[in-house]
Design a protein around this motif. Structure first.
Motif, PDB file in Angstrom:
ATOM      1  N   GLY A   1      14.547  44.593  59.825  1.00 40.94           N
ATOM      2  CA  GLY A   1      13.665  44.483  60.975  1.00 40.94           C
ATOM      3  C   GLY A   1      12.464  45.402  60.862  1.00 40.94           C
ATOM      4  N   THR A   2      11.292  44.911  61.226  1.00 41.69           N
ATOM      5  CA  THR A   2      10.048  45.671  61.202  1.00 41.69           C
ATOM      6  C   THR A   2       9.437  45.701  62.598  1.00 41.69           C
ATOM      7  OG1 THR A   2       8.707  43.718  60.742  1.00 41.69           O
ATOM      8  CG2 THR A   2       9.657  44.877  58.826  1.00 41.69           C
ATOM      9  N   VAL A   3       8.285  46.332  62.704  1.00 43.81           N
ATOM     10  CA  VAL A   3       7.552  46.324  63.972  1.00 43.81           C
ATOM     11  C   VAL A   3       7.247  44.886  64.387  1.00 43.81           C
ATOM     12  CG1 VAL A   3       5.388  46.966  65.090  1.00 43.81           C
ATOM     13  CG2 VAL A   3       6.571  48.620  63.621  1.00 43.81           C
ATOM     14  N   GLN A   4       6.871  44.050  63.429  1.00 41.50           N
ATOM     15  CA  GLN A   4       6.580  42.648  63.724  1.00 41.50           C
ATOM     16  C   GLN A   4       7.825  41.927  64.229  1.00 41.50           C
ATOM     17  OE1 GLN A   4       4.729  40.474  60.513  1.00 41.50           O
ATOM     18  NE2 GLN A   4       5.040  38.482  61.496  1.00 41.50           N
ATOM     19  N   THR A   5       8.983  42.215  63.599  1.00 45.45           N
ATOM     20  CA  THR A   5      10.241  41.614  64.046  1.00 45.45           C
ATOM     21  C   THR A   5      10.535  41.987  65.496  1.00 45.45           C
ATOM     22  OG1 THR A   5      11.094  41.875  61.797  1.00 45.45           O
ATOM     23  CG2 THR A   5      12.693  41.334  63.507  1.00 45.45           C
ATOM     24  N   LEU A   6      10.347  43.261  65.817  1.00 46.91           N
ATOM     25  CA  LEU A   6      10.607  43.750  67.166  1.00 46.91           C
ATOM     26  C   LEU A   6       9.716  43.031  68.178  1.00 46.91           C
ATOM     27  CD1 LEU A   6      12.317  45.862  68.665  1.00 46.91           C
ATOM     28  CD2 LEU A   6      10.476  47.502  68.299  1.00 46.91           C
ATOM     29  N   ASN A   7       8.495  42.757  67.776  1.00 43.67           N
ATOM     30  CA  ASN A   7       7.576  42.036  68.646  1.00 43.67           C
ATOM     31  C   ASN A   7       8.001  40.574  68.810  1.00 43.67           C
ATOM     32  OD1 ASN A   7       5.060  41.951  70.171  1.00 43.67           O
ATOM     33  ND2 ASN A   7       4.325  40.629  68.522  1.00 43.67           N
ATOM     34  N   GLU A   8       8.395  39.951  67.697  1.00 45.86           N
ATOM     35  CA  GLU A   8       8.803  38.541  67.752  1.00 45.86           C
ATOM     36  C   GLU A   8      10.051  38.350  68.602  1.00 45.86           C
ATOM     37  OE1 GLU A   8       9.256  37.678  63.641  1.00 45.86           O
ATOM     38  OE2 GLU A   8       7.101  37.365  63.279  1.00 45.86           O
ATOM     39  N   LEU A   9      10.953  39.328  68.572  1.00 47.51           N
ATOM     40  CA  LEU A   9      12.207  39.214  69.320  1.00 47.51           C
ATOM     41  C   LEU A   9      12.051  39.516  70.805  1.00 47.51           C
ATOM     42  CD1 LEU A   9      14.643  40.896  66.755  1.00 47.51           C
ATOM     43  CD2 LEU A   9      14.508  38.462  67.334  1.00 47.51           C
ATOM     44  N   SER A  10      10.861  39.917  71.205  1.00 44.74           N
ATOM     45  CA  SER A  10      10.657  40.264  72.617  1.00 44.74           C
ATOM     46  C   SER A  10      10.686  39.038  73.520  1.00 44.74           C
ATOM     47  CB  SER A  10       9.317  40.974  72.793  1.00 44.74           C
ATOM     48  OG  SER A  10       8.240  40.060  72.641  1.00 44.74           O
ATOM     49  N   HIS A  11      10.278  37.876  72.978  1.00 46.87           N
ATOM     50  CA  HIS A  11      10.175  36.653  73.778  1.00 46.87           C
ATOM     51  C   HIS A  11       9.393  36.902  75.064  1.00 46.87           C
ATOM     52  CE1 HIS A  11      12.906  35.035  70.871  1.00 46.87           C
ATOM     53  NE2 HIS A  11      13.955  35.708  71.310  1.00 46.87           N
ATOM     54  N   GLY A  12       8.372  37.727  74.934  1.00 46.72           N
ATOM     55  CA  GLY A  12       7.503  38.000  76.068  1.00 46.72           C
ATOM     56  C   GLY A  12       7.993  39.059  77.028  1.00 46.72           C
ATOM     57  N   GLN A  13       9.177  39.649  76.745  1.00 46.14           N
ATOM     58  CA  GLN A  13       9.730  40.635  77.689  1.00 46.14           C
ATOM     59  C   GLN A  13       9.019  41.977  77.581  1.00 46.14           C
ATOM     60  OE1 GLN A  13      13.991  41.228  77.399  1.00 46.14           O
ATOM     61  NE2 GLN A  13      13.972  43.016  78.741  1.00 46.14           N
ATOM     62  N   TRP A  14       8.570  42.351  76.395  1.00 45.03           N
ATOM     63  CA  TRP A  14       7.957  43.663  76.220  1.00 45.03           C
ATOM     64  C   TRP A  14       6.789  43.607  75.250  1.00 45.03           C
ATOM     65  CZ3 TRP A  14      13.235  43.073  74.610  1.00 45.03           C
ATOM     66  CH2 TRP A  14      13.412  42.875  73.238  1.00 45.03           C
ATOM     67  N   THR A  15       5.990  44.650  75.298  1.00 47.48           N
ATOM     68  CA  THR A  15       4.904  44.886  74.355  1.00 47.48           C
ATOM     69  C   THR A  15       5.378  45.923  73.342  1.00 47.48           C
ATOM     70  OG1 THR A  15       3.240  44.463  76.031  1.00 47.48           O
ATOM     71  CG2 THR A  15       2.536  45.731  74.109  1.00 47.48           C
ATOM     72  N   VAL A  16       5.011  45.735  72.077  1.00 47.00           N
ATOM     73  CA  VAL A  16       5.351  46.707  71.042  1.00 47.00           C
ATOM     74  C   VAL A  16       4.095  47.463  70.636  1.00 47.00           C
ATOM     75  CG1 VAL A  16       6.274  47.076  68.728  1.00 47.00           C
ATOM     76  CG2 VAL A  16       7.247  45.290  70.192  1.00 47.00           C
TER      77      VAL A  16
END
Length: 306
Positions: A124-139
């Motif tokens: 997992g990377t910063v991009q992965t963390l963003n993709e997994l947010s499904h709009g719930q959070w900002t990275v």
């Protein structure tokens, strides 16, 4: 049938946070500024992930878990979530890590370093963390904080501690290096020589300064209003008397009335005075200890508490 209410919104920082250096502090402060009316949650791991994934490469720890929590709270963190890092957790996919640990915190923003990795084999990377947010959070990914030449890191602090360079430790962390433990009974030679010491065993896996003599402070940790005393501190196996295990011994300046056996104490290291030397008998050692005590007294006099 009722379901649990969702957690209050949070802004989350994630990391090992060993030593809580300036880069870690910048994460916390940036997160707090970005969401000023939101609780700030730090997600950390215990034990260190490398001690599970590659025990032979696990670093010596700069802080115990209670000390890590204390330092994180001191820089504005409201809640510290500790992930029990087991072999099972090490095998979690990035998706499972997010679902099990991050999503329940109800984050609106996650702030991490630009080199942040998570999940099985650090997939997992910063991009992965963003993709997994499904709009719930900002990275938000921060560049590594540097002193103009090299990034702040726990590794740099470990090197400075190992060398007894506590000025460098304070530059990297803005606090003193602290070693905590419960006072154990020693050979009581210090008491015989007029310098009764509080002895703390060196725990495997914890970072400790190289053998030598230091100036610093001792603090009782068994009460909220514990006193803090200036001290001369020795690290090593006391080579003048063979066959002893490695310990940290602290003589509280001008105090021979303290009863500290079984008491948890914190030993703060401020400055290295000298290396460890094997002396020819007790009289020579006592003469040197008197010099060490006077030097420690001179150095610590007038210093503001850290």
């Amino acid at each position: 049938m009722t379901s649990e209410a969702p957690a209050a919104p949070s802004v989350v920082i994630i990391g090992n946070f060993d030593g809580v250096h300036r880069g870690h502090v910048e994460l916390a402060h940036t997160a707090a500024r970005s969401e000023p009316n939101t609780r700030l949650v730090a997600v950390t791991f215990w034990p260190h992930p490398m001690s599970v994934i590659r025990p032979d490469r696990a670093p010596l720890l700069l802080t115990s878990l209670p000390r890590r929590k204390e330092l994180l709270h001191s820089v504005g963190v409201d809640e510290v979530v500790v992930v029990d890092f087991t072999p099972e957790v090490a095998n979690w996919s990035p998706e499972k890590f997010v679902d099990e640990i991050i999503r329940p915190l109800n984050p609106v923003r996650i702030v991490v370093g630009q080199n942040f990795r998570f999940g099985f084999r650090a997939a997992g990377t910063v991009q992965t963390l963003n993709e997994l947010s499904h709009g719930q959070w900002t990275v938000q990914a921060l560049p590594l904080l540097t002193d103009g030449t090299v990034p702040s890191s726990s590794t740099l602090i470990r090197h400075a501690v190992a060398e007894g360079d506590f000025g460098r430790v304070r530059e990297l962390t803005d606090h003193v290096f602290r070693y905590s433990g419960v006072v154990v009974k020693g050979a009581q030679r210090g008491r015989e020589m007029g310098f009764p010491t509080a002895n703390v065993d060196v725990e495997p896996g914890m970072a400790v300064p190289e053998d030598g003599v230091y100036a610093g402070w001792v603090t009782r940790q068994d009460s909220a209003d514990a006193e803090r005393w200036p001290a001369a501190i020795s690290v090593g196996s006391n080579p003048t008397f063979a066959g002893e295990s490695r310990r940290i011994e602290a003589y509280v300046l001008d105090r021979d009335d303290l009863e500290l056996y079984g008491v948890p104490i914190a030993i703060d290291f401020y400055l290295r005075l000298r290396g460890q030397v094997k002396y020819e008998g007790m009289p020579a050692l006592v003469r040197q200890m008197r010099l060490d005590v006077e030097q420690a007294r001179h150095l610590l006099a007038g210093l503001e508490e850290h």
